[in-house]
Design a protein around this motif. Structure first.
Motif, PDB file in Angstrom:
ATOM      1  N   ILE A 259       8.260  15.685  -9.749  1.00  8.42           N
ATOM      2  CA  ILE A 259       7.807  14.727  -8.733  1.00  8.42           C
ATOM      3  C   ILE A 259       7.791  13.312  -9.305  1.00  8.42           C
ATOM      4  CG2 ILE A 259       5.776  13.973  -7.432  1.00  8.42           C
ATOM      5  CD1 ILE A 259       5.165  16.938  -6.912  1.00  8.42           C
ATOM      6  N   GLU A 260       7.269  13.160 -10.523  1.00  5.46           N
ATOM      7  CA  GLU A 260       7.217  11.835 -11.148  1.00  5.46           C
ATOM      8  C   GLU A 260       8.625  11.276 -11.359  1.00  5.46           C
ATOM      9  OE1 GLU A 260       5.024  12.434 -14.705  1.00  5.46           O
ATOM     10  OE2 GLU A 260       3.057  12.374 -13.717  1.00  5.46           O
TER      11      GLU A 260
ATOM     12  N   TYR B 202      -5.234  15.879   0.315  1.00 12.06           N
ATOM     13  CA  TYR B 202      -4.938  14.487  -0.053  1.00 12.06           C
ATOM     14  C   TYR B 202      -6.203  13.734  -0.453  1.00 12.06           C
ATOM     15  CZ  TYR B 202      -3.371   9.634   0.447  1.00 12.06           C
ATOM     16  OH  TYR B 202      -3.102   8.300   0.221  1.00 12.06           O
ATOM     17  N   PHE B 203      -7.320  14.054   0.190  1.00  9.28           N
ATOM     18  CA  PHE B 203      -8.565  13.319  -0.048  1.00  9.28           C
ATOM     19  C   PHE B 203      -9.369  13.881  -1.236  1.00  9.28           C
ATOM     20  CE2 PHE B 203      -7.428  13.060   4.425  1.00  9.28           C
ATOM     21  CZ  PHE B 203      -7.383  11.683   4.608  1.00  9.28           C
ATOM     22  N   ASP B 204      -8.876  14.965  -1.843  1.00  6.35           N
ATOM     23  CA  ASP B 204      -9.589  15.582  -2.964  1.00  6.35           C
ATOM     24  C   ASP B 204      -9.166  15.028  -4.316  1.00  6.35           C
ATOM     25  OD1 ASP B 204     -10.984  17.170  -1.192  1.00  6.35           O
ATOM     26  OD2 ASP B 204      -9.538  18.826  -1.301  1.00  6.35           O
ATOM     27  N   VAL B 205      -8.120  14.170  -4.333  1.00  5.46           N
ATOM     28  CA  VAL B 205      -7.633  13.593  -5.594  1.00  5.46           C
ATOM     29  C   VAL B 205      -7.688  12.074  -5.504  1.00  5.46           C
ATOM     30  CG1 VAL B 205      -6.148  15.545  -6.157  1.00  5.46           C
ATOM     31  CG2 VAL B 205      -5.242  13.669  -4.773  1.00  5.46           C
ATOM     32  N   ASP B 206      -7.831  11.427  -6.662  1.00  5.57           N
ATOM     33  CA  ASP B 206      -7.852   9.958  -6.679  1.00  5.57           C
ATOM     34  C   ASP B 206      -6.491   9.396  -6.295  1.00  5.57           C
ATOM     35  OD1 ASP B 206     -10.490   9.850  -7.380  1.00  5.57           O
ATOM     36  OD2 ASP B 206     -10.095   9.764  -9.531  1.00  5.57           O
ATOM     37  N   MET B 207      -5.445   9.917  -6.943  1.00  7.91           N
ATOM     38  CA  MET B 207      -4.073   9.522  -6.644  1.00  7.91           C
ATOM     39  C   MET B 207      -3.162  10.699  -6.897  1.00  7.91           C
ATOM     40  SD  MET B 207      -3.371   5.615  -7.971  1.00  7.91           S
ATOM     41  CE  MET B 207      -3.858   5.921  -9.662  1.00  7.91           C
ATOM     42  N   THR B 208      -2.148  10.855  -6.081  1.00  6.72           N
ATOM     43  CA  THR B 208      -1.158  11.900  -6.328  1.00  6.72           C
ATOM     44  C   THR B 208      -0.213  11.433  -7.434  1.00  6.72           C
ATOM     45  OG1 THR B 208       0.356  11.013  -4.657  1.00  6.72           O
ATOM     46  CG2 THR B 208      -1.258  12.652  -3.926  1.00  6.72           C
ATOM     47  N   ALA B 209       0.540  12.379  -7.989  1.00  6.96           N
ATOM     48  CA  ALA B 209       1.488  12.039  -9.060  1.00  6.96           C
ATOM     49  C   ALA B 209       2.546  11.064  -8.558  1.00  6.96           C
ATOM     50  CB  ALA B 209       2.145  13.315  -9.588  1.00  6.96           C
ATOM     51  N   SER B 210       2.993  11.262  -7.329  1.00  6.64           N
ATOM     52  CA  SER B 210       4.019  10.375  -6.762  1.00  6.64           C
ATOM     53  C   SER B 210       3.466   8.968  -6.552  1.00  6.64           C
ATOM     54  CB  SER B 210       4.550  10.940  -5.451  1.00  6.64           C
ATOM     55  OG  SER B 210       3.495  11.336  -4.597  1.00  6.64           O
ATOM     56  N   GLU B 211       2.225   8.856  -6.054  1.00  3.56           N
ATOM     57  CA  GLU B 211       1.612   7.541  -5.862  1.00  3.56           C
ATOM     58  C   GLU B 211       1.463   6.798  -7.189  1.00  3.56           C
ATOM     59  OE1 GLU B 211      -1.216   8.251  -1.912  1.00  3.56           O
ATOM     60  OE2 GLU B 211      -2.001   8.663  -3.919  1.00  3.56           O
ATOM     61  N   THR B 212       1.035   7.522  -8.220  1.00  3.48           N
ATOM     62  CA  THR B 212       0.838   6.909  -9.538  1.00  3.48           C
ATOM     63  C   THR B 212       2.150   6.378 -10.095  1.00  3.48           C
ATOM     64  OG1 THR B 212      -1.003   8.425  -9.983  1.00  3.48           O
ATOM     65  CG2 THR B 212      -0.025   7.285 -11.873  1.00  3.48           C
ATOM     66  N   ALA B 213       3.209   7.204 -10.037  1.00  2.32           N
ATOM     67  CA  ALA B 213       4.509   6.801 -10.577  1.00  2.32           C
ATOM     68  C   ALA B 213       5.080   5.610  -9.795  1.00  2.32           C
ATOM     69  CB  ALA B 213       5.476   7.981 -10.527  1.00  2.32           C
ATOM     70  N   MET B 214       4.947   5.646  -8.474  1.00  2.00           N
ATOM     71  CA  MET B 214       5.490   4.557  -7.666  1.00  2.00           C
ATOM     72  C   MET B 214       4.694   3.266  -7.859  1.00  2.00           C
ATOM     73  SD  MET B 214       6.609   6.469  -4.127  1.00  2.00           S
ATOM     74  CE  MET B 214       7.497   5.023  -3.540  1.00  2.00           C
ATOM     75  N   MET B 215       3.381   3.388  -7.947  1.00  5.83           N
ATOM     76  CA  MET B 215       2.555   2.202  -8.147  1.00  5.83           C
ATOM     77  C   MET B 215       2.922   1.505  -9.454  1.00  5.83           C
ATOM     78  SD  MET B 215      -1.586   1.800  -7.872  1.00  5.83           S
ATOM     79  CE  MET B 215      -1.980   2.604  -9.424  1.00  5.83           C
ATOM     80  N   ASN B 216       3.128   2.284 -10.508  1.00  3.05           N
ATOM     81  CA  ASN B 216       3.512   1.695 -11.796  1.00  3.05           C
ATOM     82  C   ASN B 216       4.855   0.978 -11.710  1.00  3.05           C
ATOM     83  OD1 ASN B 216       1.194   2.538 -13.130  1.00  3.05           O
ATOM     84  ND2 ASN B 216       2.096   4.492 -13.757  1.00  3.05           N
ATOM     85  N   LYS B 217       5.798   1.557 -10.992  1.00  2.00           N
ATOM     86  CA  LYS B 217       7.112   0.931 -10.828  1.00  2.00           C
ATOM     87  C   LYS B 217       7.011  -0.401 -10.082  1.00  2.00           C
ATOM     88  CE  LYS B 217      10.724   3.110 -12.556  1.00  2.00           C
ATOM     89  NZ  LYS B 217      11.803   2.409 -13.285  1.00  2.00           N
ATOM     90  N   PHE B 218       6.233  -0.432  -9.015  1.00  2.00           N
ATOM     91  CA  PHE B 218       6.084  -1.667  -8.243  1.00  2.00           C
ATOM     92  C   PHE B 218       5.327  -2.724  -9.039  1.00  2.00           C
ATOM     93  CE2 PHE B 218       7.631   0.781  -4.762  1.00  2.00           C
ATOM     94  CZ  PHE B 218       8.092  -0.135  -3.815  1.00  2.00           C
TER      95      PHE B 218
ATOM     96  N   MET C 112       0.858  -1.187   0.000  1.00  2.00           N
ATOM     97  CA  MET C 112       0.000   0.000   0.000  1.00  2.00           C
ATOM     98  C   MET C 112       0.893   1.236   0.000  1.00  2.00           C
ATOM     99  SD  MET C 112      -3.052   0.977   2.674  1.00  2.00           S
ATOM    100  CE  MET C 112      -2.000   1.496   4.030  1.00  2.00           C
ATOM    101  N   ILE C 113       0.604   2.205  -0.883  1.00  2.00           N
ATOM    102  CA  ILE C 113       1.432   3.403  -1.033  1.00  2.00           C
ATOM    103  C   ILE C 113       0.602   4.637  -0.680  1.00  2.00           C
ATOM    104  CG2 ILE C 113       2.819   4.781  -2.627  1.00  2.00           C
ATOM    105  CD1 ILE C 113       3.210   2.212  -4.293  1.00  2.00           C
ATOM    106  N   LEU C 114       1.079   5.419   0.291  1.00  2.95           N
ATOM    107  CA  LEU C 114       0.389   6.635   0.731  1.00  2.95           C
ATOM    108  C   LEU C 114       1.373   7.804   0.686  1.00  2.95           C
ATOM    109  CD1 LEU C 114      -1.461   5.274   3.909  1.00  2.95           C
ATOM    110  CD2 LEU C 114      -2.364   5.449   1.599  1.00  2.95           C
TER     111      LEU C 114
ATOM    112  N   SER D 268      11.361   4.768  -6.170  1.00  2.88           N
ATOM    113  CA  SER D 268      10.798   3.420  -6.262  1.00  2.88           C
ATOM    114  C   SER D 268      11.887   2.390  -6.527  1.00  2.88           C
ATOM    115  CB  SER D 268       9.747   3.349  -7.363  1.00  2.88           C
ATOM    116  OG  SER D 268       8.668   4.201  -7.083  1.00  2.88           O
ATOM    117  N   ASP D 269      12.787   2.702  -7.463  1.00  2.00           N
ATOM    118  CA  ASP D 269      13.892   1.780  -7.762  1.00  2.00           C
ATOM    119  C   ASP D 269      14.725   1.526  -6.513  1.00  2.00           C
ATOM    120  OD1 ASP D 269      13.168   1.485 -10.418  1.00  2.00           O
ATOM    121  OD2 ASP D 269      14.459   3.118 -11.113  1.00  2.00           O
ATOM    122  N   ASP D 270      14.998   2.585  -5.758  1.00  2.00           N
ATOM    123  CA  ASP D 270      15.799   2.469  -4.538  1.00  2.00           C
ATOM    124  C   ASP D 270      15.079   1.616  -3.491  1.00  2.00           C
ATOM    125  OD1 ASP D 270      17.911   3.106  -2.643  1.00  2.00           O
ATOM    126  OD2 ASP D 270      16.498   4.507  -1.731  1.00  2.00           O
ATOM    127  N   LEU D 271      13.803   1.866  -3.277  1.00  2.00           N
ATOM    128  CA  LEU D 271      13.045   1.125  -2.257  1.00  2.00           C
ATOM    129  C   LEU D 271      12.855  -0.333  -2.654  1.00  2.00           C
ATOM    130  CD1 LEU D 271      10.302   3.720  -1.228  1.00  2.00           C
ATOM    131  CD2 LEU D 271      12.435   3.183  -0.038  1.00  2.00           C
TER     132      LEU D 271
END
Length: 407
Positions: free
Chosen positions: A285-286, A164-180, A147-149, A293-296
């Motif tokens: 940010i992306e 945070y609750f006004d958007v579906d996903m932040t740019a950072s969440e989207t980029a990290m989710m795709n990497k994982f 889970m990414i927050l 993401s690569d580092d984590l």
């Protein structure tokens, strides 16, 4: 006519030539950084479950194959270079993994023990370059869900903690989710988290409250939670011919949800020139999120690799220990009861419940199987809960009612 001695010499030369050919073919079949070893693994048969015992025996053989290879590798490096041995064993063990294996024999050694012999190819190169090995490692760890927050503040955006609750996903969440997802991780959809009514708990998790993050992840059926912040700004004093230097900074931590411990941290900086500062901030940010993401992912896989092939720490919570003496007796008995237990550390005792950290070769599921319905010293034990990194037990003195009967 040739003499017998001449024929014998010729036969010897032919035999040596064939052996050299076989050796060269064998060496050519192994890639650089690979070594083929034979290993024997065993697994305890509990509840007459031979299939599960066979799986544990295979895992045991895989660990021993890596242990043999890395033991030789590290010893060779030490002899040749005469350097100080690295104290952090995780750095050593995270360098090896089994890329493939072939079972040469297997049998039920005793009514309580299953044995597997295998020929394993151990690779000492970077696991992340081997997609199949990454996939196998994730499966070996139980295919944990991530889970990414990420809280995010872009350029020109005034800070509002509830944004945070006004958007579906932040740019950072989207980029990290795709990497994982590219690495075959299971990822929980961040939009489902935003539907949680406990907004303050979510914000607390994002702001570094590990317990809040762990609790939230468990409610979303996630075993791993990544929380962090992303902030983008325009750099001043830089002339880019009308373009603006948009700078992004990201920080993150990775938490095991069932025990609430941090397993990795990271931070990244990225810059992106753009005529529009909002667009440039998003792209910066992306860019930083992908690098983070690569580092984590690298750190998470190294941690899991060490857990699987070397020592893994599993927390156990034992209910029914009424005193320090009982907790101490239980701890001492535990070290000699379950297979694979290397060290036991008592962490807490309160309200009749004791907390221990167990260092084992194996995982929580295997430990639970080893301990369930067992006699540990003077205590009869039943497993009443298990997760990826934690096992919960109920214990009672042997002359009392069975813990299973009291459930």
């Amino acid at each position: 006519m040739m003499s017998d001695s001449h024929i014998t010499k010729k036969a010897v030369h032919c035999a040596l030539f064939i052996l050299m050919l076989l050796w060269s073919w064998s060496a050519a079949a192994q890639l650089p950084g690979q070594q083929q070893v034979e290993a024997i693994g065993t697994g305890s048969i509990t509840y007459n479950d031979v299939a599960a015992a066979r799986d544990r025996a295979i895992d045991d053989a895989l660990r021993k194959a890596v242990e043999q290879t890395l033991g030789t590798y590290i010893d060779s490096q030490t002899r040749v270079q005469n350097y100080m041995v690295v104290e952090d064993r995780i750095l050593s063990w995270s360098r090896g993994y089994v890329s493939n294996y072939q079972i040469t024999s297997e049998l039920k050694k005793t009514p309580e023990l299953y044995e597997v012999r295998m020929l394993a190819t151990v690779n000492t190169s970077d696991l992340q370059r081997d997609a199949d090995a990454v996939r196998n490692l994730i499966m070996s760890m139980g295919n944990p869900r991530v889970m990414i927050l990420f809280d995010e503040q872009n350029i020109g955006q005034s800070y509002d903690k509830y944004y945070y609750f006004d958007v579906d996903m932040t740019a950072s969440e989207t980029a990290m989710m795709n990497k994982f997802l590219e690495k075959d991780f299971q990822v929980v959809d961040p939009t489902t988290v935003r539907q949680n009514k406990e907004r303050d708990a979510i914000l607390a998790a994002i702001n570094g409250d590990n317990k809040a993050a762990a609790s939230l992840a468990l409610k979303q059926d996630a075993e791993v939670v990544i929380t962090g912040k992303a902030v983008a700004k325009v750099a001043t004093g830089i002339n880019l011919a009308g373009m603006k230097s948009c700078q992004a900074n990201l920080t993150a931590r990775v938490i095991d949800a069932d025990v609430g411990t941090v397993i990795a941290t990271g931070s990244q900086h990225a810059a992106y020139p753009h005529i529009d500062e909002v667009t440039g901030g998003t792209l910066a940010i992306e860019k930083a999120a992908k690098a983070l993401s690569d580092d984590l992912i690298s750190k998470i896989l190294a941690k899991w690799q060490s857990r699987f092939y070397d020592l893994n720490t599993v927390k156990i919570s034992v209910m029914g220990l009424a005193s320090y003496t009982q907790a101490s007796d239980f701890k001492n008995a535990l070290q000699y009861t379950a297979r694979g237990v290397k060290n036991v550390f008592q962490r807490d005792l309160s309200g009749g419940t004791a907390e221990f950290d167990i260092q084992i070769t194996g995982n929580a599921e295997q430990l639970a199987r080893e301990l369930d319905q067992r006699q540990i010293g003077d205590f009869a034990v039943a497993v009443i809960g298990a997760s990826a990194n934690k096992v919960t037990l109920r214990a009672s003195m042997s002359n009392q009612e069975s813990p299973a009967d009291s459930l």
